[in-house]
Design an enzyme around this catalytic site. Structure first.
Site, short mmCIF file in Angstrom:
data_model
loop_
_atom_site.label_atom_id
_atom_site.label_comp_id
_atom_site.label_asym_id
_atom_site.label_seq_id
_atom_site.Cartn_x
_atom_site.Cartn_y
_atom_site.Cartn_z
CD1 TRP A 90 -0.83 -1.48 -0.36
CD2 TRP A 90 1.33 -1.77 -0.54
NE1 TRP A 90 -0.82 -2.18 -1.61
CE2 TRP A 90 0.66 -2.35 -1.72
CE3 TRP A 90 2.62 -1.97 -0.56
CZ2 TRP A 90 1.41 -2.80 -2.82
CZ3 TRP A 90 3.44 -2.56 -1.68
CH2 TRP A 90 2.57 -2.95 -2.73
CE LYS A 103 -8.43 4.26 3.12
NZ LYS A 103 -7.76 2.87 3.08
N GLY A 134 -1.09 6.11 -5.21
CA GLY A 134 -1.50 4.92 -5.33
C GLY A 134 -1.60 4.50 -6.78
CB SER A 135 -3.34 1.84 -8.43
OG SER A 135 -4.75 2.00 -8.09
CD GLU A 172 3.20 12.82 -6.36
OE1 GLU A 172 3.72 12.18 -7.28
OE2 GLU A 172 3.35 14.10 -6.15
N GLY A 226 1.41 5.58 -10.64
CA GLY A 226 2.65 4.57 -10.88
C GLY A 226 3.60 5.04 -11.67
CB CYS A 284 5.61 4.99 -7.13
SG CYS A 284 6.52 6.33 -6.09
CD GLU A 327 3.39 1.11 -10.92
OE1 GLU A 327 2.16 0.89 -10.69
OE2 GLU A 327 4.33 1.73 -10.38
CG PHE A 337 4.19 -1.93 -7.26
CD1 PHE A 337 4.53 -0.52 -7.44
CD2 PHE A 337 3.55 -1.71 -6.08
CE1 PHE A 337 4.81 0.59 -6.82
CE2 PHE A 337 3.61 -0.48 -5.20
CZ PHE A 337 3.97 0.37 -5.52
P1 NAD Z 1 -4.47 1.56 -4.39
O1 NAD Z 1 -4.57 2.44 -5.35
O2 NAD Z 1 -5.05 0.22 -4.52
O3 NAD Z 1 -4.49 1.74 -3.00
C1 NAD Z 1 -4.16 3.33 -2.50
C2 NAD Z 1 -5.04 3.79 -1.42
O4 NAD Z 1 -6.28 4.01 -2.30
C3 NAD Z 1 -5.21 2.72 -0.34
O5 NAD Z 1 -5.44 3.72 0.98
C4 NAD Z 1 -6.33 2.23 -0.85
O6 NAD Z 1 -7.31 1.77 0.55
C5 NAD Z 1 -7.33 3.53 -1.36
N1 NAD Z 1 -8.32 3.00 -2.28
C6 NAD Z 1 -8.43 2.08 -3.12
N2 NAD Z 1 -9.69 2.10 -3.64
C7 NAD Z 1 -10.21 3.18 -3.34
C8 NAD Z 1 -11.68 3.78 -3.69
N3 NAD Z 1 -12.50 3.49 -4.59
N4 NAD Z 1 -11.83 5.15 -3.22
C9 NAD Z 1 -10.81 5.69 -2.48
N5 NAD Z 1 -9.90 5.19 -2.16
C10 NAD Z 1 -9.61 3.77 -2.47
O7 NAD Z 1 -2.65 1.36 -4.50
P2 NAD Z 1 -1.57 0.53 -3.67
O8 NAD Z 1 -1.76 -0.99 -4.08
O9 NAD Z 1 -2.04 0.44 -2.27
O10 NAD Z 1 -0.28 1.18 -4.04
C11 NAD Z 1 0.44 0.50 -5.22
C12 NAD Z 1 0.06 1.66 -6.32
O11 NAD Z 1 0.73 3.12 -6.03
C13 NAD Z 1 0.99 1.46 -7.62
O12 NAD Z 1 0.66 1.57 -8.58
C14 NAD Z 1 2.29 2.55 -7.23
O13 NAD Z 1 3.18 2.72 -8.31
C15 NAD Z 1 1.50 3.66 -6.64
N6 NAD Z 1 2.30 4.47 -5.86
C16 NAD Z 1 2.83 5.83 -6.37
C17 NAD Z 1 3.51 6.67 -5.68
C18 NAD Z 1 3.92 7.93 -6.13
O14 NAD Z 1 4.44 8.88 -5.42
N7 NAD Z 1 3.72 8.18 -7.54
C19 NAD Z 1 4.07 6.16 -4.43
C20 NAD Z 1 3.77 4.92 -4.05
C21 NAD Z 1 2.73 3.95 -4.56
#
Ligand code: NAD
Length: 478
Positions: free
Chosen positions: A147, A171, A224-225, A246, A248, A280, A379, A381
């Site tokens: 997000w 998604k 994401g995470s 990609e 954290g 990130c 992290e 965040f």
């Molecule tokens: P998140 O992992 O909670 O969610 C990311 C995405 O994954 C969302 O679309 C979510 O709906 C989906 N998701 C959640 N659970 C899932 C599952 N069980 N199966 C499939 N998809 C699922 O992360 P967030 O809270 O949205 O973002 C924050 C994290 O993202 C931080 O750790 C941050 O560092 C990381 N991030 C990394 C980068 C990078 O380029 N390295 C860029 C932005 C954010």
């Protein structure tokens, strides 16, 4: 009401269920989005698969590129409208939202221009043989995004895949997905054939899980995470498909006694307040040589005290955090650090008349933070910076590499030899010397090592990630 975009059409969820769209600056709902499930994902993957034998597959690379360049122009024409949408959805200050929209357009421009410049190879082999290496699309690529930068993430992840001729199922995050949906209309207007781009909104554990495990995807990219990234990698392993992760970061800014301290202090603040620290690549660890620790920290403290968080329209250093859970999480880090007796060196402010109900947290600087404290390793965040003194160059290198993450590093020194020595020894994907760049930089390969993930996005390398390399060996006779 925001709907799914499948096969060029706006459609409701099979279940008829929706989720609220919350404005983080007020905590109030202002729209709904579809709560997609496995059936919706199945339809989207089916549409993408069909596109690979329809008009999309018949376009030349140049024609694909032109569509992306047209998207870039349309995005720029609607910059203000899209920036308003992005700032309302994510809470980010308007000037940051405007910049994010320009970066999204820049991805379309860069990869649109690059689409017909990814060439194969001819390999000299035995006589009577002709060997070529060709690059072809994987097929259906799945994209699961966070997000924090929805518009930029769309450009970074979806656009290079389209440039290579794949068909996409995206998604986006349930917490911010309006700009990727707006880009679907723009893609259609730019001439993208039906089925090449499909977006299903919904929860991670429902729509995201179904997409990552779908039997008919050929490639998956996730931002994401680290926790969810591990689940995605397992799902990819089950089907032996490629995944790019990609994740954290806990990136260090290493400041030596010979650095341009004025310049460093300015960048250090921006690298942790940008997007309220929900980046990130945030520079969340400030490693400072002990001989200048007090002087430099004093400069950072002055700037930190002047920083503030406000609503998007107030356009301060930070907006609110994305949701109540994230606010609680960040406040938990702050509380535990205080409870551990770590001094709060400076705190910015939350503007007095922000809407009640918004998820605001004041930028906070802690130091010196013990090297094994969670504030030095995990992290956050959020806009929380951990200052840690170091003694020698070797100490700085060991400290910089001492987390599970490896995304970016910033080095501040005038010593050219030291700049290169340290850059070579950083365990990470990008190193900045006397500068620090998060966000933009679409030309610059980006990604992590260790728990920060693997694979590369941005630049030409992203195009290589999104294509299969096929070697064709032909015996043509004497
Ligand atoms: P998140 O992992 O909670 O969610 C990311 C995405 O994954 C969302 O679309 C979510 O709906 C989906 N998701 C959640 N659970 C899932 C599952 N069980 N199966 C499939 N998809 C699922 O992360 P967030 O809270 O949205 O973002 C924050 C994290 O993202 C931080 O750790 C941050 O560092 C990381 N991030 C990394 C980068 C990078 O380029 N390295 C860029 C932005 C954010």
């Amino acid at each position: 009401m925001a709907q799914h975009f499948i096969n060029g059409q706006w459609v409701r969820s099979t279940s008829g269920q929706t989720l609220p769209v919350i404005d983080p600056s007020t905590g109030e709902s202002f729209d709904t989005l579809e709560r997609g499930n496995a059936q919706d994902i199945d339809k989207a993957v089916g549409a993408a698969r069909a596109a690979l034998s329809g008009p999309w597959a018949k376009l030349t690379a140049t024609e694909r590129g032109r569509i992306l360049v047209r998207m870039s122009q349309l995005i720029l024409e609607r910059q203000e409208e899209l920036a308003l949408l992005e700032s309302r959805d994510t809470g980010k200050p308007m000037s940051q939202a405007r910049n994010d929209i320009v970066v999204a357009a820049r991805y379309c421009e860069f990869y649109g221009g690059a689409a017909d410049k990814v060439h194969g190879q001819q390999i000299p082999y035995m006589n009577d043989f002709h060997v070529v290496v060709i690059r072809e699309p994987y097929g259906v690529t799945a994209h699961i995004l966070p997000w924090n930068y929805p518009a930029q993430m769309f450009g970074r992840s979806v656009v290079p895949s389209l440039a290579m001729g794949n068909a996409v199922v995206l998604k986006p995050s349930e917490d911010a997905c309006l700009s990727p949906l707006a880009f679907c209309d723009i893609a259609r207007e730019a001439g993208l054939p039906d089925g090449a781009l499909n977006v299903v909104t919904g929860l991670g554990e429902e729509a995201g899980d179904a997409l990552s495990k779908h039997r008919d995807i050929d490639f998956i990219t996730f931002t994401g995470s680290p926790e969810v990234g591990t689940l995605i990698q397992k799902a990819a392993a089950e089907r032996t498909i490629k995944c790019v992760l990609e994740l954290g970061g806990k990136s260090p800014q290493i400041v030596f006694e010979d650095a341009d301290l004025e310049r460093a202090a300015t960048f250090v603040i921006k690298a942790i307040t940008q997007n309220a620290g929900q980046t990130c690549s945030a520079g969340s660890r400030l490693l400072v040589q002990r001989s200048i620790y007090d002087r430099f920290i004093g400069m950072v403290v002055e700037r930190f005290k002047q920083s503030s968080a406000g609503s998007p329209a107030m356009d301060r250093d930070c907006g609110p955090l994305i949701n109540a859970g994230q606010k609680q999480r960040v406040e938990g880090f702050i509380r535990r650090a205080v409870d551990s007796g770590i001094p709060v060196l400076a705190q910015g402010s939350v503007v007095a008349d922000v809407p009640t109900g918004g998820y605001y947290v004041a930028p906070t600087l802690f130091g010196p933070v013990p090297r094994d404290h969670q504030l030095a390793c995990d992290e956050v965040f959020g806009p929380v910076l951990a200052a840690i003194p170091f003694d020698t160059e070797a100490d700085a290198i060991a400290l910089a590499n001492a987390t599970d993450f490896g995304l970016l590093a910033g080095i501040w020194t005038r010593d050219g030899g030291r700049q290169t020595r340290i850059a070579k020894q950083m365990h990470c994907g990008q190193v900045y010397i006397n500068c620090y760049g998060a966000g933009g930089g679409v030309e610059l390969p980006f990604g992590g090592v260790k728990r920060s993930g693997h694979g590369r996005e941005k630049g030409f390398l992203a195009l290589e990630e999104f294509c299969n390399v096929k070697t064709v060996v032909q015996y043509h006779g004497e």
